[in-house]
Design a protein around this motif. Sequence first.
Motif, short mmCIF file in Angstrom:
data_model
loop_
_atom_site.label_atom_id
_atom_site.label_comp_id
_atom_site.label_asym_id
_atom_site.label_seq_id
_atom_site.Cartn_x
_atom_site.Cartn_y
_atom_site.Cartn_z
N GLY A 74 8.44 -14.08 -36.42
CA GLY A 74 7.03 -13.90 -36.14
C GLY A 74 6.28 -13.30 -37.32
O GLY A 74 5.20 -13.77 -37.70
N CYS A 75 6.86 -12.27 -37.92
CA CYS A 75 6.25 -11.66 -39.11
C CYS A 75 6.25 -12.63 -40.29
O CYS A 75 5.31 -12.65 -41.09
N LEU A 76 7.30 -13.45 -40.38
CA LEU A 76 7.38 -14.44 -41.45
C LEU A 76 6.24 -15.45 -41.34
O LEU A 76 5.61 -15.80 -42.34
N ALA A 77 5.95 -15.91 -40.12
CA ALA A 77 4.88 -16.89 -39.93
C ALA A 77 3.54 -16.32 -40.39
O ALA A 77 2.75 -17.01 -41.06
N ILE A 78 3.27 -15.06 -40.05
CA ILE A 78 2.02 -14.42 -40.48
C ILE A 78 1.99 -14.27 -41.99
O ILE A 78 0.97 -14.57 -42.66
N ALA A 79 3.11 -13.83 -42.57
CA ALA A 79 3.16 -13.59 -44.01
C ALA A 79 3.01 -14.88 -44.81
O ALA A 79 2.35 -14.89 -45.85
N ILE A 80 3.62 -15.96 -44.33
CA ILE A 80 3.52 -17.24 -45.02
C ILE A 80 2.06 -17.67 -45.11
O ILE A 80 1.60 -18.17 -46.14
N PHE A 81 1.33 -17.47 -44.04
CA PHE A 81 -0.07 -17.87 -43.99
C PHE A 81 -0.89 -17.15 -45.07
O PHE A 81 -1.79 -17.73 -45.66
N CYS A 82 -0.54 -15.89 -45.32
CA CYS A 82 -1.26 -15.10 -46.32
C CYS A 82 -0.72 -15.30 -47.73
O CYS A 82 -1.47 -15.28 -48.71
N ALA A 83 0.61 -15.47 -47.86
CA ALA A 83 1.23 -15.53 -49.18
C ALA A 83 0.79 -16.74 -49.97
O ALA A 83 0.60 -16.67 -51.19
N GLY A 84 0.61 -17.88 -49.30
CA GLY A 84 0.16 -19.08 -50.01
C GLY A 84 -1.20 -18.86 -50.65
O GLY A 84 -1.44 -19.27 -51.78
#
Length: 414
Positions: A74-84
């Motif tokens: 769940g945290c990965l999904a949020i972080a991916i959205f921001c990291a890109g």
Amino acid sequence: MTTATLSSRSAQTSLPDGVSRGSPEYRRISFALFLAGFSTFSLLYCVQPLLPEFAAEFNIGPAASSLALSLTTGCLAIAIFCAGALSEGAGRRGLMFISMMLGALLNLIAAFSPSWSALLVARALEGLVLGGVPAVAMAYLAEEIDHRSLGFAMGLYVGGTAFGGMIGRVGMSLLTDLYSWRTAMAAIGVIDLLAALGFLWLLPPSRRFVKKRALGLGHHLAAWGGHLRHRGLPLLFLTAFLVMGVFVAIYNYATFRLTAAPYSLSQTQVGLIFSAYLAGMAASPAAGALADRFGRAPVLIAGILTAALGVGLTIATPLPAIISGIILLTIGFFMTHSVASGWVGRMGSAARGHASSLYLLAYYLGSSVLGSVSGWFWEHGGWAAIANFSLMLLALTLGVTMYLRHLVQTKTVA
């Protein structure tokens, strides 16, 4: 048009050519991104076979123990959205390296956490920092590799994720049987620290990255909105959502089916089924190379049909048929993911980091949402219901892909 946009376009006209297959730089980039994929997915999934160990040691129930994985994803999904989006201004290579190092260090901390809450905090932070790899890796490859050679490189990266997912599951089961779950988690952390150093040594600095300055929220919203209004990209996002949901549903509930009568396999025996990831590891670069040669749409369709054939085989009763079906599903899934992810980088050329983040957000939402929904089918109809639900999702995916092929043939999208 802003000054930043004008300077960005001016810089793009003087960029060096993309790296072509067969060159030393191509090999270094491909193997570095293989390590990035391996590191991310071995860290992410290393806890999956340990859930019973957590339940016993921390005196918690099975549902609570699953938080060690679901909280991280769940945290990965949020972080991916921001990291890109972050990588469009901060750069790609350094962000990926820092993410890999911090993820491995946090896994070491989780391995020696004295309490369940401390372990969950470490795993949540691990998901947040690991988001710096998947979206940025796709953007880096699409940027640095010549588009005629992109498929194989993207496939090798996806193959690294397959190998990492397998080691994170199978390797942890074996190490835990020999030593303890803490030793197993620590071993994965050390291996992935070394993988991060190898990645930094192998990966050349970006040559074609154009840093975008003064990127406010409005810029990111406009980039995401532009991708969502694109004729082709949302179809690829939907493809990722659907096929990942099928993959997770089959793998989740195959364990329940095979440990029960009449099969009554042990957890170790069931865990070895994850060796099917080896087939996915081989299929990913092969699918990418075929896409470079014959086009992306035909290979994408072939991957979906292969996955559907695999799901159909699992309905049979004989154990060899079930295992063969899981292997075919794995091959079809990684073919589809490899080609679709490479295509996103091609279509989302104006802001690749944003396009990749949307694709991976859909990918992990498919895992979370459809993986959970499939539980209802298991409880109310058993394996036949799970298989039919998965075949329905794959039929929808095929329809989406056929429409995408039509857009390509009419030159509506590239």
